[in-house]
Design a protein around this motif. Structure first.
Motif, PDB file in Angstrom:
ATOM      1  N   UNK A 194     165.198  33.469  11.315  1.00 42.93           N
ATOM      2  CA  UNK A 194     165.055  31.997  11.384  1.00 42.93           C
ATOM      3  C   UNK A 194     164.380  31.365  10.173  1.00 42.93           C
ATOM      4  N   UNK A 195     164.982  31.456   9.022  1.00 38.59           N
ATOM      5  CA  UNK A 195     164.424  30.797   7.839  1.00 38.59           C
ATOM      6  C   UNK A 195     163.198  31.491   7.259  1.00 38.59           C
ATOM      7  N   UNK A 196     162.907  32.696   7.733  1.00 37.10           N
ATOM      8  CA  UNK A 196     161.721  33.422   7.276  1.00 37.10           C
ATOM      9  C   UNK A 196     161.732  33.771   5.800  1.00 37.10           C
ATOM     10  N   UNK A 197     162.933  33.902   5.232  1.00 26.91           N
ATOM     11  CA  UNK A 197     163.031  34.259   3.823  1.00 26.91           C
ATOM     12  C   UNK A 197     162.355  33.219   2.914  1.00 26.91           C
ATOM     13  N   UNK A 198     162.443  31.955   3.320  1.00 26.51           N
ATOM     14  CA  UNK A 198     161.826  30.894   2.519  1.00 26.51           C
ATOM     15  C   UNK A 198     160.306  30.902   2.685  1.00 26.51           C
ATOM     16  N   UNK A 199     159.847  31.252   3.878  1.00 22.60           N
ATOM     17  CA  UNK A 199     158.403  31.256   4.151  1.00 22.60           C
ATOM     18  C   UNK A 199     157.758  32.509   3.559  1.00 22.60           C
ATOM     19  N   UNK A 200     158.481  33.623   3.608  1.00 23.34           N
ATOM     20  CA  UNK A 200     157.943  34.916   3.176  1.00 23.34           C
ATOM     21  C   UNK A 200     158.832  35.533   2.100  1.00 23.34           C
ATOM     22  N   UNK A 201     158.926  34.893   0.919  1.00 24.86           N
ATOM     23  CA  UNK A 201     159.760  35.457  -0.141  1.00 24.86           C
ATOM     24  C   UNK A 201     159.177  36.779  -0.644  1.00 24.86           C
ATOM     25  N   UNK A 202     160.042  37.523  -1.322  1.00 23.34           N
ATOM     26  CA  UNK A 202     159.675  38.872  -1.746  1.00 23.34           C
ATOM     27  C   UNK A 202     158.368  38.925  -2.542  1.00 23.34           C
ATOM     28  N   UNK A 203     158.193  38.005  -3.481  1.00 26.11           N
ATOM     29  CA  UNK A 203     156.988  38.076  -4.324  1.00 26.11           C
ATOM     30  C   UNK A 203     155.716  37.857  -3.490  1.00 26.11           C
ATOM     31  N   UNK A 204     155.840  37.052  -2.450  1.00 26.43           N
ATOM     32  CA  UNK A 204     154.680  36.817  -1.584  1.00 26.43           C
ATOM     33  C   UNK A 204     154.401  38.046  -0.712  1.00 26.43           C
ATOM     34  N   UNK A 205     155.458  38.706  -0.230  1.00 27.63           N
ATOM     35  CA  UNK A 205     155.262  39.939   0.548  1.00 27.63           C
ATOM     36  C   UNK A 205     154.552  40.984  -0.322  1.00 27.63           C
ATOM     37  N   UNK A 206     154.956  41.063  -1.590  1.00 29.13           N
ATOM     38  CA  UNK A 206     154.322  42.022  -2.507  1.00 29.13           C
ATOM     39  C   UNK A 206     152.831  41.707  -2.643  1.00 29.13           C
ATOM     40  N   UNK A 236     160.463  47.504   1.785  1.00 30.78           N
ATOM     41  CA  UNK A 236     159.306  48.253   2.295  1.00 30.78           C
ATOM     42  C   UNK A 236     159.121  49.531   1.476  1.00 30.78           C
ATOM     43  N   UNK A 237     160.235  50.195   1.153  1.00 22.94           N
ATOM     44  CA  UNK A 237     160.170  51.415   0.342  1.00 22.94           C
ATOM     45  C   UNK A 237     159.549  51.125  -1.028  1.00 22.94           C
ATOM     46  N   UNK A 238     160.029  50.045  -1.675  1.00 20.50           N
ATOM     47  CA  UNK A 238     159.504  49.698  -3.007  1.00 20.50           C
ATOM     48  C   UNK A 238     158.019  49.349  -2.944  1.00 20.50           C
ATOM     49  N   UNK A 239     157.624  48.691  -1.867  1.00 15.95           N
ATOM     50  CA  UNK A 239     156.226  48.264  -1.751  1.00 15.95           C
ATOM     51  C   UNK A 239     155.326  49.383  -1.220  1.00 15.95           C
ATOM     52  N   UNK A 240     155.944  50.461  -0.758  1.00 15.50           N
ATOM     53  CA  UNK A 240     155.159  51.589  -0.247  1.00 15.50           C
ATOM     54  C   UNK A 240     154.533  51.313   1.110  1.00 15.50           C
TER      55      UNK A 240
END
Ligand code: AMP
Ligand code: ZN
Ligand code: FE
Ligand code: FE
Length: 283
Positions: A194-206, A236-240
């Motif tokens: 549900x639109x989570x990609x905009x709230x939690x983009x990859x750089x922010x997850x990192x 998840x693999x890349x971020x460990x």
């Protein structure tokens, strides 16, 4: 091994009692089930009692209502001390805020031609320690305003929808810290639904992993299509960090989430247990 790390009982907004949920999990052939009710541990001891002496292992969990920049984000906690005073106090604030805005939502619904009394919503919630949108949806169904919870959310109750009212929730970074301080591991629930990609983009997850020690991503979830799940597993693999999978079962409250609809690998589960042990918690 069939491992489902995200389920709800009627103690939040599922439809089964914790005991009933355990029976359903055994019937569904699960070996491990985490009970992750919204913002409460109240169902965990009953679920553990119901599972003792059976082949099912119940993991203590919680799904915390948090926010990033006022957009809702769900965070799963595993292995936390269910008596941790700081965490319990914060969960109490969240539940109170969830319930406090119900009258305002009922005013909006009345303005939309769908009057409901507070007691109808309360009785839909049964003994749940907080009252929220799923219970409003159930009361709307009982009145015949909509055909089911899904329709209530899709037409009226969705975030920002015509009958929606915002509520208090913990800052995501603070919630991770609270779960860790209570000895638990923190895994983002359905991060890109549900639109989570905009709230939690990859750089922010990192950044959450680097600066705040986020422990995992729930990559496999019925709200993620196969491509999204694969992207999250790879990330998840890349971020460990851990990649988990779960059904987010709500009993008859959500139809696309039967127990075991998505599962977690044994390796990821073992890694989760080690993490919890490192943080001083107990699964
Ligand atoms: P609230 O906590 O009162 O803001 O309500 C949010 C809860 O409603 C979420 O935690 C979900 O469990 C549930 N929910 C959200 N969207 C839907 C939907 N489309 N159908 C059924 N339940 C939903
Ligand atoms: Zn729910
Ligand atoms: Fe959720
Ligand atoms: Fe959930």
């Amino acid at each position: 091994m069939r491992i489902d790390l995200h389920t709800h009982s009627a103690v939040s907004d599922g439809t089964d009692t914790p005991t009933g949920l355990v029976a359903s999990a055994i019937e569904a052939g699960l070996d491990v089930m985490a009970l992750t009710d919204h913002d409460t541990f109240d169902g965990v001891s009953e679920a553990k009692r119901a599972a003792s002496g059976t082949g099912l292992r119940v993991v203590a969990g919680v799904e915390m209502s948090t926010q990033r920049r006022r957009r809702s984000v769900h965070l799963l906690g595993y292995g936390c001390d269910p008596a941790d005073a700081q965490l319990l106090a914060e969960l109490g604030f969240i539940r109170a805020g969830r319930t406090a805005r119900v009258p305002q939502m009922l005013s909006k619904l009345a303005g939309l031609g769908m009057p409901l009394d507070l007691h109808e919503v309360r009785s839909a919630a049964g003994s749940a320690p907080s009252v929220g949108r799923p219970h409003i949806a159930d009361a709307m169904v009982a009145r015949g305003y909509v055909g089911g919870r899904d329709e209530a959310f899709e037409r009226w109750l969705y975030d920002g929808g015509p009958a929606y009212v915002d509520r208090y929730s913990t800052r995501l970074e603070d919630a991770i810290e609270l779960l860790h301080d209570a000895g638990g591991a923190a895994v983002l629930a359905h991060p890109w639904s549900r639109g989570g990609r905009a709230v939690l983009p990859e750089h922010y997850l990192a950044q959450l992993v680097r600066r705040h020690g986020l422990d995992g991503l729930e990559a496999d979830h019925p709200d993620h299509d196969e491509a999204t799940s694969a992207q999250l597993r790879a990330l998840a693999g890349r971020l460990g960090v851990l990649a988990t999978g779960s059904s987010d079962h709500h009993g008859t409250g959500k139809t696309r989430n039967p127990l075991g609809a998505r599962t977690t690998s044994e390796e990821a589960f073992d890694a989760l247990l080690s993490l919890i042990a490192q943080r001083g918690g107990r699964a």
